[in-house]
Design a protein around this motif. Sequence first.
Motif, PDB file in Angstrom:
ATOM      1  N   HIS A  27       0.904  -1.154   0.000  1.00  0.00           N
ATOM      2  CA  HIS A  27       0.000   0.000   0.000  1.00  0.00           C
ATOM      3  C   HIS A  27       0.937   1.197   0.000  1.00  0.00           C
ATOM      4  CE1 HIS A  27      -3.190   2.537   2.345  1.00  0.00           C
ATOM      5  NE2 HIS A  27      -3.034   2.956   1.111  1.00  0.00           N
ATOM      6  N   GLN A  28       0.853   1.991  -1.034  1.00  0.00           N
ATOM      7  CA  GLN A  28       1.729   3.157  -1.079  1.00  0.00           C
ATOM      8  C   GLN A  28       0.964   4.385  -1.511  1.00  0.00           C
ATOM      9  OE1 GLN A  28       4.633   1.252  -3.644  1.00  0.00           O
ATOM     10  NE2 GLN A  28       4.217   2.720  -5.266  1.00  0.00           N
ATOM     11  N   GLY A  29       1.425   5.502  -0.994  1.00  0.00           N
ATOM     12  CA  GLY A  29       0.809   6.778  -1.315  1.00  0.00           C
ATOM     13  C   GLY A  29       1.885   7.808  -1.574  1.00  0.00           C
ATOM     14  N   TYR A  30       1.482   8.870  -2.253  1.00  0.00           N
ATOM     15  CA  TYR A  30       2.424   9.918  -2.618  1.00  0.00           C
ATOM     16  C   TYR A  30       2.092  11.191  -1.861  1.00  0.00           C
ATOM     17  CZ  TYR A  30       4.428   6.710  -5.775  1.00  0.00           C
ATOM     18  OH  TYR A  30       5.083   5.605  -6.256  1.00  0.00           O
ATOM     19  N   LEU A  31       3.065  11.642  -1.074  1.00  0.00           N
ATOM     20  CA  LEU A  31       2.927  12.871  -0.296  1.00  0.00           C
ATOM     21  C   LEU A  31       3.166  14.094  -1.172  1.00  0.00           C
ATOM     22  CD1 LEU A  31       4.913  11.530   2.745  1.00  0.00           C
ATOM     23  CD2 LEU A  31       2.469  12.063   2.740  1.00  0.00           C
ATOM     24  N   ASP A 138       8.092   6.141 -20.171  1.00  0.00           N
ATOM     25  CA  ASP A 138       6.718   6.626 -20.355  1.00  0.00           C
ATOM     26  C   ASP A 138       6.187   7.098 -19.005  1.00  0.00           C
ATOM     27  OD1 ASP A 138       3.978   7.019 -20.745  1.00  0.00           O
ATOM     28  OD2 ASP A 138       3.819   5.345 -22.162  1.00  0.00           O
ATOM     29  N   PRO A 139       6.058   8.405 -18.792  1.00  0.00           N
ATOM     30  CA  PRO A 139       5.672   8.913 -17.475  1.00  0.00           C
ATOM     31  C   PRO A 139       4.293   8.446 -17.008  1.00  0.00           C
ATOM     32  CG  PRO A 139       5.636  10.678 -19.104  1.00  0.00           C
ATOM     33  CD  PRO A 139       6.243   9.470 -19.772  1.00  0.00           C
ATOM     34  N   ARG A 140       3.442   8.001 -17.923  1.00  0.00           N
ATOM     35  CA  ARG A 140       2.114   7.514 -17.523  1.00  0.00           C
ATOM     36  C   ARG A 140       2.197   6.255 -16.667  1.00  0.00           C
ATOM     37  NH1 ARG A 140      -0.806   6.216 -22.799  1.00  0.00           N
ATOM     38  NH2 ARG A 140       1.238   5.315 -23.145  1.00  0.00           N
ATOM     39  N   TYR A 141       3.307   5.522 -16.782  1.00  0.00           N
ATOM     40  CA  TYR A 141       3.449   4.259 -16.063  1.00  0.00           C
ATOM     41  C   TYR A 141       4.297   4.371 -14.806  1.00  0.00           C
ATOM     42  CZ  TYR A 141       1.140   2.027 -19.961  1.00  0.00           C
ATOM     43  OH  TYR A 141       0.209   1.654 -20.905  1.00  0.00           O
ATOM     44  N   SER A 142       4.696   5.574 -14.431  1.00  0.00           N
ATOM     45  CA  SER A 142       5.398   5.715 -13.147  1.00  0.00           C
ATOM     46  C   SER A 142       4.386   5.464 -12.044  1.00  0.00           C
ATOM     47  CB  SER A 142       5.998   7.114 -13.005  1.00  0.00           C
ATOM     48  OG  SER A 142       4.979   8.063 -12.741  1.00  0.00           O
ATOM     49  N   ASN A 143       4.827   4.900 -10.944  1.00  0.00           N
ATOM     50  CA  ASN A 143       3.904   4.648  -9.839  1.00  0.00           C
ATOM     51  C   ASN A 143       3.300   5.949  -9.320  1.00  0.00           C
ATOM     52  OD1 ASN A 143       3.730   1.772  -9.374  1.00  0.00           O
ATOM     53  ND2 ASN A 143       5.889   1.866  -8.825  1.00  0.00           N
ATOM     54  N   ALA A 144       4.058   7.025  -9.357  1.00  0.00           N
ATOM     55  CA  ALA A 144       3.529   8.312  -8.900  1.00  0.00           C
ATOM     56  C   ALA A 144       2.363   8.761  -9.771  1.00  0.00           C
ATOM     57  CB  ALA A 144       4.636   9.370  -8.886  1.00  0.00           C
ATOM     58  N   ALA A 145       2.475   8.590 -11.083  1.00  0.00           N
ATOM     59  CA  ALA A 145       1.380   8.949 -11.979  1.00  0.00           C
ATOM     60  C   ALA A 145       0.217   7.987 -11.825  1.00  0.00           C
ATOM     61  CB  ALA A 145       1.857   8.966 -13.430  1.00  0.00           C
ATOM     62  N   LEU A 146       0.512   6.703 -11.699  1.00  0.00           N
ATOM     63  CA  LEU A 146      -0.552   5.707 -11.541  1.00  0.00           C
ATOM     64  C   LEU A 146      -1.355   5.930 -10.263  1.00  0.00           C
ATOM     65  CD1 LEU A 146       1.360   2.503 -12.705  1.00  0.00           C
ATOM     66  CD2 LEU A 146      -0.473   3.704 -13.938  1.00  0.00           C
TER      67      LEU A 146
END
Length: 155
Positions: A27-31, A138-146
Amino acid sequence: MGIEIERRFLVLGDGWRAAVTRSRRLHQGYLAREEGVAVRLRVTDGGAVLTIKGPGHLARPEYEYAVPLAEAEEMLGTLCTGRRIFKTRHDVLHGGLVWEVDVFEGPLAGLVIAEVELDDVARVPDLPPWAGREVTADPRYSNAALASAAAPPRG
């Protein structure tokens, strides 16, 4: 300073499943996510880590710090709303490397991405037969973007 060297691929089929050596739910989130820098909080297997990643695709600066589990869970629930990922990560050995195959859940269900960390940017890994199109740049597939996506990217 740590440097992460990583390539990412879309996964084709389930051929990787027979070679799984370990699995864990993440479970990860972006601050924060701004100008190529991402601050991520990850909880897995009863532990929590804060990771700061710098700009880049194939190679990028990375710093990691342990965070008390209770505080991490509180931050995920209050500071990461709308910027979270739930996935199961499977370790798969191939070509002398550990490939991490992420099976996404929730709005990203159906998306499966394999990551492989390398020790040198010039190293070309032996690609497994289930490794599809490379999405490292491909920046769309970074976890931060996802984490902010309502659905998996198409195309």
